[in-house]
Each structure stands twice: as structure tokens, then as C-alpha cells.
Design an enzyme around this catalytic site. Structure first.
Site, short mmCIF file in Angstrom:
data_model
loop_
_atom_site.label_atom_id
_atom_site.label_comp_id
_atom_site.label_asym_id
_atom_site.label_seq_id
_atom_site.Cartn_x
_atom_site.Cartn_y
_atom_site.Cartn_z
N LYS A 278 0.85 -1.19 0.00
CA LYS A 278 0.00 0.00 0.00
C LYS A 278 0.89 1.25 0.00
O LYS A 278 2.02 1.19 0.48
CB LYS A 278 -0.84 0.02 1.28
N ARG A 352 -10.41 -11.35 1.98
CA ARG A 352 -11.30 -12.37 1.40
C ARG A 352 -10.70 -13.76 1.50
O ARG A 352 -11.42 -14.75 1.58
CB ARG A 352 -11.64 -11.97 -0.05
N1 BES Z 1 -8.08 -3.66 4.32
C1 BES Z 1 -8.29 -3.24 2.99
C2 BES Z 1 -9.59 -2.48 2.78
C3 BES Z 1 -9.72 -1.17 3.47
C4 BES Z 1 -9.42 0.01 2.82
C5 BES Z 1 -10.20 -1.10 4.76
C6 BES Z 1 -9.57 1.22 3.45
C7 BES Z 1 -10.35 0.11 5.38
C8 BES Z 1 -10.05 1.28 4.73
C9 BES Z 1 -8.30 -4.46 2.06
O1 BES Z 1 -7.56 -5.53 2.45
C10 BES Z 1 -7.76 -4.00 0.74
O2 BES Z 1 -6.64 -3.61 0.70
N2 BES Z 1 -8.58 -4.05 -0.28
C11 BES Z 1 -8.20 -3.62 -1.59
C12 BES Z 1 -8.75 -4.61 -2.58
C13 BES Z 1 -8.19 -4.45 -3.96
C14 BES Z 1 -6.72 -4.83 -3.99
C15 BES Z 1 -8.97 -5.33 -4.90
C16 BES Z 1 -8.80 -2.23 -1.82
O3 BES Z 1 -9.89 -1.95 -1.30
O4 BES Z 1 -8.16 -1.42 -2.46
ZN ZN Z 2 -5.52 -5.38 1.83
#
Ligand code: BES
Ligand code: ZN
Ligand code: ZN
Length: 502
Positions: A278, A352
């Protein structure tokens, strides 16, 4: 220190501040007759002299009282339209009152409830609930301040209402649930170096076991033996090994064979994104990525504290998603607990994977009559619904109706989102059975994430997936929830269970 709430038939006159309720149009509410005549006059004059205070919901006026009386301060609290003063509005009022007292370092207060209002007992109880919910604070890591630098926090709120017994009873029903909310908030607010997977599992054990909840901690070896291939892959990059915690509350008795309800939570103690790292700014917030699991644990605590007559099994998958030389990578193909293979195309879509194994395991082992999973699953749900609504995907109309009702009763707002075969199909891989990100890229990110989970739900099992990414962590104060970990989900689940399964 959190606020102590008491109820009494009439004013005790043992507080720093007297709080009188005022309806829209500067109408002193019924309870004001309980104050002495001079105070009532003073209140009326204060309102007349104020150009802004009208008694609207959210408004307030604070006045210093002359020496020699029962109280130091008079607080006039706007309640708006008495016809709209239901339980939720009263909770908000209680929360606002707490914030107002805290702002002025007023340590104790007493509020007189409108004796003419039909719902006085409920209003009294809900004001108490709201104030207590707002009084939460997380100060574990603040050094002790010198006595003179300490801010005084409200410590006592007495609610005066003739129906004090009834109000007390309604309040007592909510007190264990508030404990669950506070615990969920604590877990979300804890830093990830303290709340790493095993430490978290131990905290769960310590909190729930003494209350009679059966706890099983599955360490990484056990997970391996059982074949939790998806969950383990997410955790393999971290020096802190993953685990799963299974919590069983058998409120119908040890011998009961009744199928349980299942609650499943995502417990990513920190989500760096892994190899699909990230961006730096804001990454610290990813300590909240275990908010789903915190809601499950908080609910189990509430059920146990109030000795709920129901069988519930909770399972949380706890992992830390880190990049390292051992980390799972894009292109890896995992074999999940269900046997379905998953091609990893983005290591940041890890929640997931954790849920998939937990969902399969709980269905196979416990044959639950319904499943609810909670997860801070997608950033996309924040784009869609912000921090106000939790995106809710449900495969069963009755279950949706039940959840919608619990949502409206608790104020934990749900918005129904589509489960659709198209989104399910989007998650099929060319190389393996499934892939962990959609073929449609980022479009409908929350829906395709739900589509992925759907692959792991057995036929005819009522299931709801709650994407709480926007609601588990809120960066500004709300009426009944100070900023950061909100404990979202605990009140909703508790109410859903109480109203439909006890
Ligand atoms: N933990 C994150 C989602 C999230 C984002 C929670 C902001 C709280 C605040 C999750 O694991 C994630 O990173 N999801 C990705 C999915 C994508 C790679 C398909 C996302 O939401 O960008
Ligand atoms: Zn994630
Ligand atoms: Zn995540």
C-alpha cells in the site's frame, strides 16, 4: 474513567450541573417542574436573553449559577421536537450532553426527564446509554499527567425520572452490550505491535473464557493440519504467525444440539498490502483491519455477559499481512480449506482469503443456521457509502429483513448492496478455480469482493456479508462514538440475535 450512570425518582441535588430539557420554541420540558422556582425563572431568562438558543436538537446553553444554590451550572439542552424524541434521538442527546460536560470539565451532572412524555422511561435510559457510549476513551499509551494539568472528565450522571426502576431496567439490558462495544473499540485502537495475532488471541481468551465462552485457539500448526491454505498464505510473510480463534457460546445449555448462528470476522492486525504494498500515507490506519473480528468478539462478550439463551459460534481469522522474503506473492496459487484453488493477483486483497477459509470451516464443522461475516474488506465501500452506512450483501430476504430491523433499532446503518452472479463470475480464474481480484479491475470492488466470498457459501445457507471498512474506524467524533475505533456491529448483531433467535 468512564461515566457512571444512575437513575433516581426525583432530583438528588448532588451534582455540579443541573440539566433541563428544552423543546423547539424554547419550551421548558415537563421535568423542569422538579427544579426550584428560582431556577426555573433563571432558565427562562437565560433563554430569553440568548439570541441563538431555540431548543432545537443539538443546541445547548450553559450558565453559571449564583453562589449558594444546589448546583454550580445550569445546562439547557435542546431536544427539538418532542414527537421525534425516540430511543435513538435520546441516545444522541445523551452523547451530546457528555461531550458538552467534558468540554467544560464538569464532573457531575443531573438531568430531569420530561415527566409528561409518554416514553419517559425509554428516553431516560437512552440518554444514559448515549452518554456512556460517548464517554469511551482510549488512553492506554498516554503518560500520566500532573494533577494540575489533568482534564476533568465527567464521572457521574444522574437521570431523574419518576419511572426510575423501568429506566434502570432498560439501561441494564444495554450495559453488557456497551461492554462489548468498548472492548471492540479497544481492540481496534490498539497498535499493531501490541495486538499482533497471538497477543490478540490471548486477549480474546482472557476476556471471554471467564464468562463461560468455550475458546479454541488454532495456532499455525493446527491451521496447516486442517488445510487453511488461504489464511496461512496471507500470514506467511510475517514474523508473527497467524491463528484462528473459535468462540462458542452455548446459551441453550451444554447438551443442546440446536444449530448455532455463526459470526465470522476478518482479523488482519495490520494490512501493509504485502508484496502489493500500500502507499505510505495513511497506512497507519490499517491497524483497524481487524475491525470485523473485534465486532465478533465484542458481540460474544455481550452475549455471555447477558447470558443470552442462544447458541452462537464466532470465528476470527487473525493474520498480519506483511511483505518479506517469505511473503506470498502475486501469481501464487493457493488451495483453500474448501479445496477450491485461488490464484493470487494482488496480495492486498487478503481479507477475502482469510474469510474464505473461516467461512468454509464454520459451515463444515458447525452447520450453522445462518452466517454473518464482518470485514473491513474494501476501500471501494467507502467510495460508495462513506462512513455512514455499512455495505450489506445478503442471499436471503428474511435475513435481510431481520438485519434491517436491527439496524433501524440500533442506529448502526446498513445499506443493501447487490449479490449478483455476474460478480461471482468475475472472480473465476483462467488458471485456478478463482482469483482474488476481479476481472473487471477496480469497478464495483465491494460487489466483486462479495462475489468472491459467495463462492464459499454452501447452498441454501442464509448468509450476510457486512463490509465495515467505512464504519469500523471513523476519524471524527460522532454523538455516541468518539473518533477512531467505533465498535460498529456489536449492537447490531446483539439486537439481531435478541430479537430473532432468543
Ligand atoms: N483492508 C483493505 C480495505 C480497506 C481500505 C479497509 C480502506 C479500510 C479502509 C483491504 O484488504 C484491501 O486492501 N482491499 C483492496 C482490494 C483491492 C486490492 C482489490 C482495496 O480496497 O483497495
Ligand atoms: Zn488489503
Ligand atoms: Zn485488509
Amino acid at each position: 474513567m468512564t461515566l457512571d450512570i444512575t437513575f433516581s425518582k426525583s432530583a438528588k441535588k448532588k451534582a455540579e450541573a443541573l440539566v433541563l430539557c428544552v423543546y423547539d420554541g424554547r419550551m421548558l420540558a415537563g421535568g423542569a417542574d422538579g427544579a426550584d422556582k428560582n431556577l426555573q425563572k433563571f432558565a427562562k431568562r437565560a433563554m430569553e436573553k440568548s439570541r441563538t438558543f431555540k431548543g432545537k436538537s443539538g443546541q445547548s446553553l450553559v450558565a453559571l449559577l449564583p453562589e449558594g444554590g444546589d448546583y454550580d451550572y445550569l445546562v439547557l439542552l435542546g431536544l427539538g421536537d418532542p414527537a421525534k424524541l425516540d430511543a435513538l434521538e435520546s441516545e444522541k442527546t445523551g452523547g451530546r450532553l457528555y461531550a458538552l460536560l467534558a468540554d467544560r470539565s464538569i464532573k457531575s451532572a443531573e438531568i430531569l426527564i420530561d415527566e409528561k412524555h409518554e416514553a419517559r422511561a425509554q428516553i431516560a435510559a437512552s440518554i444514559g446509554v448515549g452518554a456512556r457510549l460517548r464517554s469511551y476513551s482510549f488512553e492506554t499509551y498516554k503518560s500520566e499527567k500532573k494533577e494540575e494539568d489533568k482534564v476533568q472528565k465527567p464521572e457521574k450522571l444522574n437521570v431523574a425520572v419518576s419511572a426510575d426502576k423501568e429506566a434502570g431496567k432498560i439501561y441494564s439490558r444495554e450495559a453488557p452490550v456497551i461492554k462489548g462495544v468498548f472492548m471492540a473499540r479497544d481492540f481496534v485502537n490498539e497498535p499493531p505491535n501490541v495486538l499482533f495475532p497471538y497477543a490478540y488471541a490471548n486477549r480474546i481468551l482472557e476476556a471471554l473464557k471467564p464468562l463461560g465462552v468455550e475458546i479454541e485457539i488454532m495456532d499455525d500448526k493446527k491451521l496447516k493440519k486442517h488445510g487453511f491454505g488461504a489464511l496461512l498464505a496471507v500470514g506467511q510473510g510475517s514474523a508473527n504467525p497467524p491463528c484462528a480463534v473459535i468462540m462458542r457460546w452455548n446459551g441453550l445449555g451444554k447438551e443442546s444440539k440446536a444449530a448455532p448462528l455463526a459470526l465470522v470476522g476478518k482479523g488482519v492486525t495490520f494490512d501493509t498490502g504485502g508484496i502489493s504494498l500500500k502507499p505510505g500515507p495513511g497506512m497507519d490506519e490499517m491497524k483497524m483491519d481487524m475491525g470485523g473480528s473485534a465486532a465478533v468478539v465484542g458481540t460474544m462478550l455481550a452475549l455471555a455477559h447477558r447470558k443470552a439463551k442462544v447458541n452462537v459460534v464466532g470465528i476470527v481469522g487473525i493474520v498480519e499481512n506483511m511483505p518479506s522474503d517469505r511473503a506470498y506473492r502475486p501469481a501464487d496459487i493457493l488451495t483453500s480449506y474448501s479445496g477450491k484453488t485461488i490464484e493470487v493477483l494482488n496480495t492486498d486483497a487478503e481479507g477475502r482469503l482469510v474469510l474464505a477459509d473461516a467461512l468454509s470451516y464454520v459451515q463444515k464443522t458447525y452447520k450453522p443456521k445462518a452466517i454473518i461475516d464482518l470485514a473491513t474488506l474494501t476501500g471501494a465501500i467507502i467510495v460508495a457509502l462513506g462512513h455512514e452506512y455499512c455495505g450489506t450483501f445478503v442471499n436471503n430476504e428474511d435475513l435481510w429483513a431481520e438485519l434491517d430491523k436491527a439496524s433501524k433499532a440500533t442506529g448502526e446503518k446498513l445499506w443493501r448492496m447487490p449479490l449478483d452472479e455476474v460478480f461471482k463470475k468475475d472472480m473465476e480464474s483462467d488458471t485456478a478455480d478463482l482469483q482474488n481480484i476481479s476481472k473487471s479491475g477496480r469497478d464495483a470492488g465491494s460487489c466483486t469482493a462479495a462475489g468472491f466470498l459467495w463462492h464459499f457459501i454452501e447452498k441454501d445457507v442464509p448468509w450476510a456479508h457486512l463490509d465495515i471498512a467505512g464504519t469500523a474506524w471513523v476519524k471524527k467524533d460522532r454523538e455516541t462514538s468518539p473518533k477512531f475505533g467505533s465498535g460498529f456491529g456489536v449492537r447490531l448483531l446483539d439486537r439481531w440475535i435478541a430479537d430473532h433467535y432468543e
